[in-house]
Design a protein around this motif. Structure first.
Motif, short mmCIF file in Angstrom:
data_model
loop_
_atom_site.label_atom_id
_atom_site.label_comp_id
_atom_site.label_asym_id
_atom_site.label_seq_id
_atom_site.Cartn_x
_atom_site.Cartn_y
_atom_site.Cartn_z
N ILE A 25 0.96 -1.12 -0.02
CA ILE A 25 0.15 0.07 -0.02
C ILE A 25 0.90 1.26 -0.03
O ILE A 25 1.97 1.28 0.35
CB ILE A 25 -0.99 0.01 1.06
CG1 ILE A 25 -0.18 0.07 2.63
CG2 ILE A 25 -1.82 -1.10 1.28
CD1 ILE A 25 -0.28 1.56 3.20
N ILE A 38 -4.87 6.54 0.64
CA ILE A 38 -4.28 5.06 0.80
C ILE A 38 -4.62 4.30 -0.56
O ILE A 38 -5.85 4.25 -0.81
CB ILE A 38 -4.84 4.53 2.05
CG1 ILE A 38 -4.41 5.46 3.31
CG2 ILE A 38 -4.20 3.35 2.10
CD1 ILE A 38 -4.84 5.00 4.71
N LYS A 40 -3.59 0.68 -2.78
CA LYS A 40 -2.79 -0.54 -2.78
C LYS A 40 -2.76 -1.07 -4.43
O LYS A 40 -3.03 -0.25 -5.29
CB LYS A 40 -3.59 -1.63 -2.31
CG LYS A 40 -4.88 -2.04 -2.81
CD LYS A 40 -4.88 -3.24 -3.69
CE LYS A 40 -6.36 -3.61 -4.26
NZ LYS A 40 -6.50 -2.64 -5.48
N GLU A 86 -5.29 -2.24 2.99
CA GLU A 86 -5.69 -0.79 2.68
C GLU A 86 -7.05 -0.58 3.23
O GLU A 86 -7.57 0.62 3.47
CB GLU A 86 -6.00 -1.05 1.13
CG GLU A 86 -6.61 0.20 0.41
CD GLU A 86 -7.22 0.05 -0.89
OE1 GLU A 86 -7.10 0.99 -1.80
OE2 GLU A 86 -7.74 -1.15 -1.08
#
Length: 375
Positions: A25, A38, A40, A86
């Motif tokens: 991530i 955030i 991934k 994630e």
């Protein structure tokens, strides 16, 4: 002098050579250290290159990059682990540029202990720390309470807590209205009480026909033995069971363990309806309004919703959706590993699946329309 967008891209570009080509991530950070986003990736550097080289980035992504002053990464063993991490971090930090599941909560379960001498019928939220039978999730406290009332009416299990139970010297009002068999004062034997507990477990597991057959045999035997009081109890339970079967909305889709998830988007806002089906019964539904950007696609919203929704919940064997889900195979793998059983995510196809999926979508549309009007 570089503008803020170019500066944000440079932050990422400078970091890319330092990051190994592994799944994991990445976190976009502002000048104050706020986590903006955030994400991934199967290969983190390859994913980050898209932010630097793509000349047609969405406006929302450009806004995010303009605020980006730092980048952090975490390597995982595989893409499935990255997806799980994630979802955990998004729920924890709620970054402003991620699609977010709002109104998240734990759903109630009905619990019947299997270690007690006189098992109690109750509802629980949160972790399943006690040993016993758990049934759910139910969409709301109302749905769980309705089912508990059914179980009280047919099987007359106690609902009082242990302190009240141990300190009674005469039965409460629930005994008088035939909602409890009075185990606190010995009005039922331990053997017979545990037998009704087994029947209640079978009933909520969808085995009501077998129970009705057993109750009929029990009533006939009691009548032959001239035990008319016991025969009357069995008769009353058969009557209650028949009434419930007549009035209860039986799940016509024959779904034994499934969640039906339908999404509806209008004017940049979205509602997701989740219908819970267990033991071929509809255990209620709930509406959710995920936070997202207006130009996010339905498939992206649905994928993010599903990933976050099941992060802290028991996952059914089947998840039926009204739209294609991005990264479906990855989600199935993640969920199957978590539950140690096969989890299937599929878009509604059969007639029965389409019927219930469309009903859920209709509910989503109605709920969103009401919310937009009230806004």
């Amino acid at each position: 002098m570089m503008n803020s967008l170019e500066q944000g891209k440079k932050v990422i570009k400078d970091k890319i050579p330092l990051i190994p080509k592994n799944p994991g991530i990445y976190k976009m950070l502002s000048s104050s250290g706020e986590i903006l986003y955030i994400g991934k990736a199967k290969n983190i550097p390859n994913r980050l290159k898209n932010y630097v080289t793509d000349s047609n980035l969405p406006i929302r992504t450009e806004r995010m990059l303009s605020l980006t002053h730092n980048l952090e990464t975490t390597i995982t063993n595989n893409e499935s682990e990255a997806l799980l991490l994630e979802a955990n971090l998004i729920k924890k930090f709620k970054p402003r540029f991620n699609i977010l599941l709002r109104d998240d909560k734990s759903f109630p379960y009905i619990y019947i202990g299997n270690k007690d001498k006189w098992p109690q019928l109750t509802k629980l939220r949160g972790k399943k720390s006690k040993t016993g039978y758990y049934f759910g999730p139910f969409a709301s406290i109302g749905s769980a309470n309705w089912t508990i009332k059914i179980l009280q009416k047919i099987f007359q299990l106690r609902v009082c807590d242990d302190t009240v139970f141990k300190n009674r010297d005469r039965p409460c009002i629930l005994y008088q209205i035939k909602r409890c068999s009075g185990p606190c004062v010995g009005h039922i034997s331990e053997k017979d009480y545990l037998s009704t507990v087994d029947d209640a477990v079978d009933f909520i597991s969808g085995k009501s026909r077998r129970i009705q057959k057993n109750l009929s045999k029990e009533m006939e035997k009691a009548s032959k033995d001239l035990d008319y009081e016991k025969a009357a109890v069995a008769r009353d339970r058969i009557k209650a069971l028949t009434q419930i079967q007549t009035s209860q909305k039986i799940n016509q889709t024959n779904l034994n363990e499934a969640d039906v998830i339908s999404i509806y988007k209008e004017t940049g806002k979205t509602c997701v309806q989740v219908f819970f089906f267990r033991s071929k019964q509809n255990w209620g539904n709930q509406a959710f309004y995920p936070k997202h950007d207006t130009d996010d696609s339905i498939s992206d919203i649905l994928s993010s919703f599903i990933s976050q929704f099941y992060e802290n919940k028991t996952i059914p064997s089947l998840i039926i959706t009204n739209h294609l889900v991005n990264e479906r195979i990855l989600l199935e793998k993640k969920f199957s590993n978590k539950e140690n059983k096969e989890i299937v995510i599929k878009q509604a196809k059969s007639k029965n699946e389409l019927n219930i999926s469309k009903l859920a979508e209709k509910n989503a549309k109605q709920a969103l329309t009401q919310k937009l009007i009230q806004a």
